[in-house]
Scaffold this active site. Structure first.
Site, PDB file in Angstrom:
ATOM      1  NE  ARG A  29      41.747  37.552  41.089  1.00 52.87           N
ATOM      2  CZ  ARG A  29      41.616  37.715  42.389  1.00 52.87           C
ATOM      3  NH1 ARG A  29      42.654  37.949  43.112  1.00 52.87           N
ATOM      4  NH2 ARG A  29      40.439  37.625  42.983  1.00 52.87           N
ATOM      5  CB  THR A  30      38.645  40.683  35.499  1.00 49.90           C
ATOM      6  OG1 THR A  30      38.756  39.298  35.804  1.00 49.90           O
ATOM      7  CG2 THR A  30      38.430  40.850  34.010  1.00 49.90           C
ATOM      8  CE  LYS A  78      20.161  58.026  37.298  1.00 50.80           C
ATOM      9  NZ  LYS A  78      20.676  59.198  36.585  1.00 50.80           N
ATOM     10  NE  ARG A  95      33.813  39.928  35.602  1.00 53.31           N
ATOM     11  CZ  ARG A  95      34.705  39.334  36.401  1.00 53.31           C
ATOM     12  NH1 ARG A  95      34.580  39.421  37.708  1.00 53.31           N
ATOM     13  NH2 ARG A  95      35.714  38.659  35.883  1.00 53.31           N
ATOM     14  CG  HIS A 151      36.453  35.309  32.521  1.00 55.20           C
ATOM     15  ND1 HIS A 151      37.123  36.397  31.975  1.00 55.20           N
ATOM     16  CD2 HIS A 151      36.563  35.439  33.867  1.00 55.20           C
ATOM     17  CE1 HIS A 151      37.600  37.138  32.961  1.00 55.20           C
ATOM     18  NE2 HIS A 151      37.277  36.580  34.121  1.00 55.20           N
TER      19      HIS A 151
HETATM   20  C1  NCD Z   1      36.687  34.360  37.860  1.00 53.94           C
HETATM   21  C2  NCD Z   1      35.386  34.905  37.294  1.00 53.94           C
HETATM   22  O1  NCD Z   1      35.034  36.063  37.528  1.00 53.94           O
HETATM   23  O2  NCD Z   1      34.759  34.134  36.578  1.00 53.94           O
HETATM   24  N1  NCD Z   1      37.481  35.357  38.451  1.00 53.94           N
HETATM   25  C3  NCD Z   1      38.336  36.076  37.659  1.00 53.94           C
HETATM   26  O3  NCD Z   1      37.935  36.778  36.778  1.00 53.94           O
HETATM   27  N2  NCD Z   1      39.645  35.923  37.883  1.00 53.94           N
HETATM   28  C4  NCD Z   1      36.516  33.177  38.729  1.00 53.94           C
HETATM   29  C5  NCD Z   1      35.589  33.247  39.898  1.00 53.94           C
HETATM   30  O4  NCD Z   1      34.970  34.275  40.180  1.00 53.94           O
HETATM   31  O5  NCD Z   1      35.494  32.235  40.587  1.00 53.94           O
END
Ligand code: NCD
Length: 307
Positions: free
Chosen positions: A51-52, A80, A101, A129
Site C-alpha cells: 500500500r504505502t 553492495k 522506507r 510511520h
Molecule cells: C504498516 C507498516 O508498514 O507499518 N503497513 C502499512 O504501511 N500500511 C502496518 C504493518 O505492516 O503491519
C-alpha cells in the site's frame, strides 16, 4: 525545504490544512490531474510494502508527475554496502521528492540531513510511520466528522507497531482524547510513547489485555498485525500472533457507529467475515491514503492549489 519524518513535523493547523486539501482532491480529482507535471517522485523502499509504495506512486501519477525507485534493498546498491547518505545525495540529482522506507529507526532522518529534496518517512523500523497517520486522521475525520472527543482503542502489537506510535503522537494534540491500549503484556507501548501520554495534559489512557471488555466504549478500534519481522525469536511470535481475533460475534459488543481501522496488511486479527460489516473501514482507509499522499506531495513541493 521541509521533510516529513514524524507527524509532529506539522503543526495541528497545517495538518488540518492538509486534510482539507485531501478532501478537496477526493471531490475534484480532475482539477489536480496535472499540477505536478514535470516533477519526479523517487520511492526508496528497503523493506516490503504494498500500500504505502503503490499509493505514493499512484498519488504522484494522479498529479501528473512521474515516478522512479526501487522496492527492495537487494535491488539497490545497499546490497553492495552503499550508505543511505550516499544514496540520497545521488537520488537528489534524479528526483524532486522522495519517500523512504527502511528497517532501521532513524534512517529517513539521516537521509534528510544529506538530501537536497524533501524526504518523507514511509516507515522506519518499529519507530514512526507519519503518512499512515495522515491516512488514519483523514479516515477518522471523514467517518466521524471530528478528531476530538473520541475514545480510541489501539489493539495488537503496540510495542513494534510504528503506525500506533505515530498515531498516538498525532492524536494527543486534539482535545478530549481517551486511548484504550489493548495488548498482551509483552506487546505494550514502548516507554517513550507512554511518557508522551503521561506528560500530555488533557489526554487519558488505560492499558488492558481484554478486547471484549474494551469494545463497548470505543468510537474507533484500530487493529494491528503482530509485527513478525521485529521479533527476536519465532517462538514468541507464534505464542503471541493470535492474541486477538476480531469476529462477527465480537462486533455485537461494539457501538453501531464504531469504525474499525487497520493499516493493513491483515493476517488473522480480523476475521474476513467482518469485512461485510458497514463498520469495517480498512479498505476505505487504503483509498484515503492516496488522497492524503497527493495532498502531502503538493504541500512539500509547494505546489499551489488550482482554482
Ligand atoms: C504498516 C507498516 O508498514 O507499518 N503497513 C502499512 O504501511 N500500511 C502496518 C504493518 O505492516 O503491519
Amino acid at each position: 525545504m521541509r521533510h516529513l519524518l514524524n507527524p509532529l513535523d506539522f503543526k495541528v493547523d497545517e495538518i488540518d490544512h492538509l486534510l482539507n486539501l485531501a478532501h478537496d482532491i477526493e471531490e475534484h480529482r480532475e482539477k489536480y490531474a496535472h499540477v505536478c507535471a514535470g516533477k519526479k517522485l523517487a520511492t526508496l523502499f528497503y523493506e516490503p510494502s504494498t500500500r504505502t509504495r503503490l499509493s505514493f506512486e499512484a498519488a504522484m501519477l494522479n498529479l501528473g508527475g512521474s515516478i522512479l525507485g526501487f522496492s527492495s534493498a537487494d535491488s539497490s546498491s545497499a546490497a553492495k554496502g552503499e550508505s543511505v547518505a550516499d544514496t540520497i545525495r545521488v537520488i537528489s540529482c534524479y528526483a524532486d521528492i522522495c519517500a523512504m522506507r527502511h528497517p532501521k529507526e532513524g534512517a529517513p532522518l539521516v537521509a534528510s540531513q544529506f538530501s537536497t529534496i524533501p524526504v518523507i518517512n514511509a516507515g522506519d523500523g518499529g519507530h514512526q510511520h507519519p503518512t499512515q497517520t495522515l491516512t488514519d486522521l483523514l479516515t477518522i475525520k471523514s467517518l466521524k466528522g471530528r478528531l476530538d472527543n473520541l475514545t480510541i482503542g489501539l489493539c495488537g502489537d503496540l510495542k513494534f507497531g510504528r503506525t500506533v506510535h505515530s498515531l498516538i503522537n498525532a492524536l494527543v494534540r486534539y482535545s478530549n482524547i481517551h486511548f484504550v491500549l489493548i495488548s498482551p503484556q509483552e506487546l505494550k507501548i514502548p516507554e517513550y510513547v507512554r511518557e508522551k501520554l503521561i506528560n500530555t495534559q488533557g489526554v487519558t489512557f488505560t492499558e488492558v489485555s481484554n478486547l471484549d471488555e474494551a469494545l463497548p466504549q470505543l468510537d474507533i478500534l484500530y487493529m494491528t498485525r503482530v509485527q513478525k519481522e521485529r521479533f527476536f525469536n519465532e517462538e514468541d511470535y507464534i505464542r503471541l500472533k493470535d492474541s486477538y481475533i476480531l469476529t462477527k460475534e465480537k462486533m455485537k459488543l461494539a457501538k453501531d457507529d464504531m469504525y474499525i481501522l487497520h493499516p493493513l496488511p491483515r493476517v488473522n486479527e480480523i476475521s474476513v467475515e467482518v469485512d461485510k460489516d458497514p463498520r469495517a473501514a480498512y479498505f476505505r482507509q487504503a483509498q484515503y491514503g492516496v488522497y492524503v499522499r497527493m495532498a502531502l506531495i503538493m504541500t512539500l513541493l509547494e505546489v499551489d492549489k488550482p482554482c
